[in-house]
Write an enzyme that holds these catalytic residues in place. Structure first.
Site, PDB file in Angstrom:
ATOM      1  N   CYS A   1      31.148 -34.612 -34.437  1.00  0.00           N
ATOM      2  CA  CYS A   1      30.635 -35.962 -33.743  1.00  0.00           C
ATOM      3  C   CYS A   1      29.892 -35.672 -32.608  1.00  0.00           C
ATOM      4  O   CYS A   1      30.582 -35.324 -31.311  1.00  0.00           O
ATOM      5  CB  CYS A   1      31.865 -36.794 -33.465  1.00  0.00           C
ATOM      6  SG  CYS A   1      31.424 -38.613 -32.868  1.00  0.00           S
TER       7      CYS A   1
ATOM      8  N   CYS B   1      23.539 -41.305 -32.694  1.00  0.00           N
ATOM      9  CA  CYS B   1      24.197 -40.419 -33.734  1.00  0.00           C
ATOM     10  C   CYS B   1      23.710 -38.967 -33.385  1.00  0.00           C
ATOM     11  O   CYS B   1      22.739 -38.513 -34.052  1.00  0.00           O
ATOM     12  CB  CYS B   1      24.016 -40.914 -35.241  1.00  0.00           C
ATOM     13  SG  CYS B   1      25.161 -39.977 -36.202  1.00  0.00           S
TER      14      CYS B   1
ATOM     15  N   THR C   1      25.234 -35.946 -34.720  1.00  0.00           N
ATOM     16  CA  THR C   1      25.131 -35.245 -35.953  1.00  0.00           C
ATOM     17  C   THR C   1      23.958 -35.583 -36.883  1.00  0.00           C
ATOM     18  O   THR C   1      23.106 -35.035 -37.463  1.00  0.00           O
ATOM     19  CB  THR C   1      26.326 -35.168 -36.596  1.00  0.00           C
ATOM     20  OG1 THR C   1      26.795 -36.606 -36.982  1.00  0.00           O
ATOM     21  CG2 THR C   1      27.402 -34.495 -36.025  1.00  0.00           C
TER      22      THR C   1
END
Ligand code: PYC
Length: 310
Positions: free
Chosen positions: A88, A233, A235
């Site tokens: 994450c 985000c 990833t």
């Protein structure tokens, strides 16, 4: 009564709840084995920590554990409202900012062990955090999903520490006022991709030009438990960098500014690991803010002690 000491932060609006003490004892060994133990024997802790009434669908938990891989100082297992994450990005930025807040680390590099590989984070003197993520790559270009009610939806399947379906061709506006439509569309797309040959995909990422100056793109990211990522985000941005690299659309070392649907930003860049395989080493930079230091009380007399679960 069980007590769990946590530190809450947010990274670009996306919360991370770092578990400092009182979490499950997963023993020793590789982190992918420990995450399997977490899922098998201690899943109620996941729910108690991140689900309502103590948490919400958006909270990502981060359990600090002793590392296994050589060269790592810290181990971490990330989890959410429905399960466990490989890696994450926003959570790693939150973890590093939290360790700095606690005085456990100073500006410089820290090696992190995760279930999907070693990650190196750098805490900068100004508080920003860079994350050298796990190797990222595109598995399938131009996969066409047949989505009931929407027709054919074309996208790329890529790995950035989690599996993503990345879609640039769509007609939706990436705006906070359209969250319901965005969630409905991406959820249907995910179901179609899963049933049409790619059950591994658990995040769907839509892209559009950013309305703000200085960002290369805006995204909307649907997370596995149907919440949307408030951050761009980490990833997902890593998966995007792998696709951009493979398409020759972003040069090695150049900066990509990825904006989220709420307008928060990460900077990304990459280094080639293997051009023939399309494998890159992405680096994501962002900022986290500390929100709370707290002790969760798990009282068995509370009917929702272990969280509200389906
Ligand atoms: O930043 O990698 C990320 C992430 C995954 C799910 C929520 N945030």
């Amino acid at each position: 009564m069980k007590r769990i000491r946590v530190l809450d932060s947010h990274t670009g609006g996306e919360p991370t709840r770092l578990v400092l003490d009182g979490g499950p004892d997963l023993g020793t060994g590789p982190l992918d084995e420990r995450v399997a133990r977490f899922r098998q024997n201690f899943d109620a802790y996941r729910s108690a920590i991140v689900n309502e009434p103590r948490g919400s669908d958006t909270v990502v938990g981060a359990l600090l554990v002793p590392p296994h891989r050589a060269g790592c100082e810290v181990g971490v297992i990330f989890f959410n409202n429905v399960g466990y994450l490989g890696m994450c990005g926003h959570g790693t930025i939150g973890l590093v900012a939290s360790l700095a807040h606690l005085g456990r680390i100073r500006p410089g590099r820290v090696g992190l062990d995760t279930p999907v590989g070693a990650v190196e984070a750098e805490l900068h003197a100004d508080g920003r955090v860079s994350v050298a993520n796990v190797p990222s790559f595109r598995k399938t270009k131009n996969f066409v999903a047949r989505v009931p009610g929407f027709g054919d939806v074309r996208g790329d399947i890529a790995w950035g520490g989690n599996w993503f379906f990345l879609v640039a061709e769509h007609t939706l506006a990436l705006k906070l006022t359209h969250l319901e439509a965005l969630t409905d569309f991406t959820w249907r797309v995910r179901q179609a991709v899963n049933t049409q040959g790619h059950p591994e995909v658990d995040h769907v990422e839509l892209f559009a030009p950013s309305p703000a100056a200085g960002a290369h793109s805006r995204n909307f990211v649907l997370c596995p438990g149907k919440a949307y990522d408030r951050s761009p985000c980490g990833t997902g941005t890593s998966a995007k960098l792998a696709c951009l690299a493979d398409d020759g659309k972003l040069a090695e070392g150049a900066t990509w500014v990825q904006e989220s649907v709420i307008g928060s930003r990460f900077e990304g860049r990459y280094r080639w690991l293997d051009r023939a395989k399309g494998e890159v080493a992405p680096v994501i930079t962002g900022t986290a803010h500390i929100m709370a230091e707290a002790t969760l009380h798990l009282d068995e007399r509370d009917p929702f002690c272990w969280g509200i679960r389906a």
